[in-house]
Scaffold this active site. Structure first.
Site, PDB file in Angstrom:
ATOM      1  N   ARG A  65       0.735  -1.161  -0.133  1.00 18.53           N
ATOM      2  CA  ARG A  65       0.085  -0.115  -0.033  1.00 18.53           C
ATOM      3  C   ARG A  65       1.079   1.219   0.081  1.00 18.53           C
ATOM      4  O   ARG A  65       2.197   1.187   0.634  1.00 18.53           O
ATOM      5  CB  ARG A  65      -0.891  -0.193   1.321  1.00 18.53           C
ATOM      6  CG  ARG A  65      -2.181  -0.897   1.014  1.00 18.53           C
ATOM      7  CD  ARG A  65      -3.097  -0.599  -0.071  1.00 18.53           C
ATOM      8  NE  ARG A  65      -4.175  -1.296  -0.150  1.00 18.53           N
ATOM      9  CZ  ARG A  65      -4.497  -2.314  -0.978  1.00 18.53           C
ATOM     10  NH1 ARG A  65      -3.554  -2.520  -1.763  1.00 18.53           N
ATOM     11  NH2 ARG A  65      -5.689  -2.927  -1.035  1.00 18.53           N
ATOM     12  N   GLU A  91      -4.210   7.339  -5.834  1.00 20.84           N
ATOM     13  CA  GLU A  91      -4.526   6.700  -7.128  1.00 20.84           C
ATOM     14  C   GLU A  91      -5.718   7.277  -7.819  1.00 20.84           C
ATOM     15  O   GLU A  91      -6.596   7.286  -7.110  1.00 20.84           O
ATOM     16  CB  GLU A  91      -4.416   5.161  -6.758  1.00 20.84           C
ATOM     17  CG  GLU A  91      -3.217   4.517  -6.369  1.00 20.84           C
ATOM     18  CD  GLU A  91      -3.085   3.029  -6.123  1.00 20.84           C
ATOM     19  OE1 GLU A  91      -3.936   2.352  -6.527  1.00 20.84           O
ATOM     20  OE2 GLU A  91      -2.313   2.538  -5.524  1.00 20.84           O
ATOM     21  N   HIS A  93      -0.822  -0.075 -10.199  1.00 22.05           N
ATOM     22  CA  HIS A  93      -1.377  -1.081  -9.588  1.00 22.05           C
ATOM     23  C   HIS A  93      -1.938  -2.298 -10.476  1.00 22.05           C
ATOM     24  O   HIS A  93      -2.965  -2.702 -10.051  1.00 22.05           O
ATOM     25  CB  HIS A  93      -2.655  -0.337  -8.736  1.00 22.05           C
ATOM     26  CG  HIS A  93      -2.907  -0.973  -7.376  1.00 22.05           C
ATOM     27  ND1 HIS A  93      -3.513  -0.313  -6.347  1.00 22.05           N
ATOM     28  CD2 HIS A  93      -3.049  -1.959  -7.057  1.00 22.05           C
ATOM     29  CE1 HIS A  93      -3.640  -0.948  -5.382  1.00 22.05           C
ATOM     30  NE2 HIS A  93      -3.285  -2.360  -5.779  1.00 22.05           N
TER      31      HIS A  93
END
Length: 343
Positions: free
Chosen positions: A257, A286, A305
């Protein structure tokens, strides 16, 4: 037992809601129905503009299979009969945040889709290591410039000469260790509590406690962070922590994370020569904003991601389906989240 009553075979199956991005929700629902024809499935919506039909669906649900970010816009008071929530991905921080804000911590168990993404994410890490050690980017550059130069690629480090430090030794970390060990990579694992000899894994060469983080950082050519998003991991690598990587110019890979390290820390660590490169798949915000200096820094590789994203429907729903059958039989659920810990 998890607090729900045992259902008899004559009982009507509990209503299951699927809350996910619409196209994926349809695929998930159809796959569940195919594998468990008697399952009662409802595609449900979240947000402020719920129709009366949506509210009736939510009111009837006993089980919710969901995407974490959508739970934030779903008011839990509209789910008075909910007995179990299952997160369809591994990360549960947004669900935990929502439950704590609505003071629903102990009202029903929460489980997560642990293990499904483990191999995908291990492959991502090993792919990064292989591409760097065999200088694949330079190969492409030489091809672009029509250069045939064998000599520059003759010298490289075999994987048996490198080590990897894994911070976050849950199911993903264990799978990375397993795959790394098949290549002969030396594996260090950072853990909160050192395991007994009987508990130790053959894929780990050395376990390090939190107090031995410096030893792990100074000994690893590659550092893989898989830390969850919790208050205790906020800024985990900030300050001068990464200065302990300077001996080996460690390559920092973050697939956990983004809260664990700030952009400014990464850039400082690169500019000071503490780390040799940063491969970042996760970010505090994000999508990563266009104005972020990470985009243009030569020492940074950015992926959006995607270290664990591929969905094979039958495999993707396996944990959910296994737990559904356990729920129906009144058995203990797998992969229960400790909401107080955040994972």
């Amino acid at each position: 037992m998890d607090g729900h009553r045992r259902l008899e075979s004559t009982d009507r199956p509990p209503a299951v809601g699927v809350l996910f991005n619409y196209h994926s929700a349809v695929v998930i629902a159809n796959t569940l129905k195919k594998l468990s024809p008697k399952m009662r499935i409802e595609l449900v919506s979240s947000g402020l503009d719920l129709s009366e039909n949506d509210k009736r669906k939510l009111d009837s649900l006993e089980i919710l299979f969901t995407q974490p970010n959508l739970v934030q816009s779903l008011k839990l008071h509209l789910l008075p009969n909910l007995k179990w929530m299952h997160c369809l991905i591994a990360g549960v921080d947004l669900i935990v945040e929502t439950l704590k804000s609505e003071k629903s911590i102990s009202s029903f168990p929460v489980t997560r889709n642990a293990s499904y993404f483990d191999l995908q994410m291990a492959e991502y890490v090993i792919g990064i290591i292989l591409s760097r050690e065999r200088r694949i980017a330079d190969v492409h550059e030489n091809q672009r410039n029509q250069i045939w130069d064998q000599e520059v690629f003759r010298k490289f480090r075999p994987l048996t000469d490198i080590s990897i430090g894994i911070c976050g030794f849950g199911s993903i970390g264990k799978e990375i260790a397993r795959v790394a060990k098949t290549f002969g990579i030396k594996v260090y694992a950072l853990v909160r509590n050192l395991p007994t000899e009987a508990e130790q894994s053959p894929t780990v060469d050395e376990y390090k406690s939190i107090g031995e983080l410096g030893d792990l950082l100074s000994s690893s050519e590659y550092l893989v962070s898989i830390l969850p998003c919790t208050p205790s991991t906020n800024g985990f690598y900030d300050g001068d922590v990464l200065s302990m990587c300077r001996r080996k110019k460690t390559v920092f890979i973050n697939i956990g994370r983004g809260n664990a390290v700030s952009e400014s820390t990464v850039i400082r660590a690169l500019n000071e020569g503490w780390i040799g490169h940063a491969v970042l798949d996760v970010f505090d915000k994000e999508p990563l904003p266009a104005e972020s200096p990470l985009w243009s820094h030569p020492g940074v590789t950015i992926t959006p991601h995607i270290s664990g994203t591929h969905m094979i429907p039958e495999r993707f729903v396996k944990v959910a389906l296994d737990n559904y059958n356990r729920f129906f039989r009144g058995e203990s659920l797998l992969n229960i989240v400790d909401v107080n810990k955040g994972y």
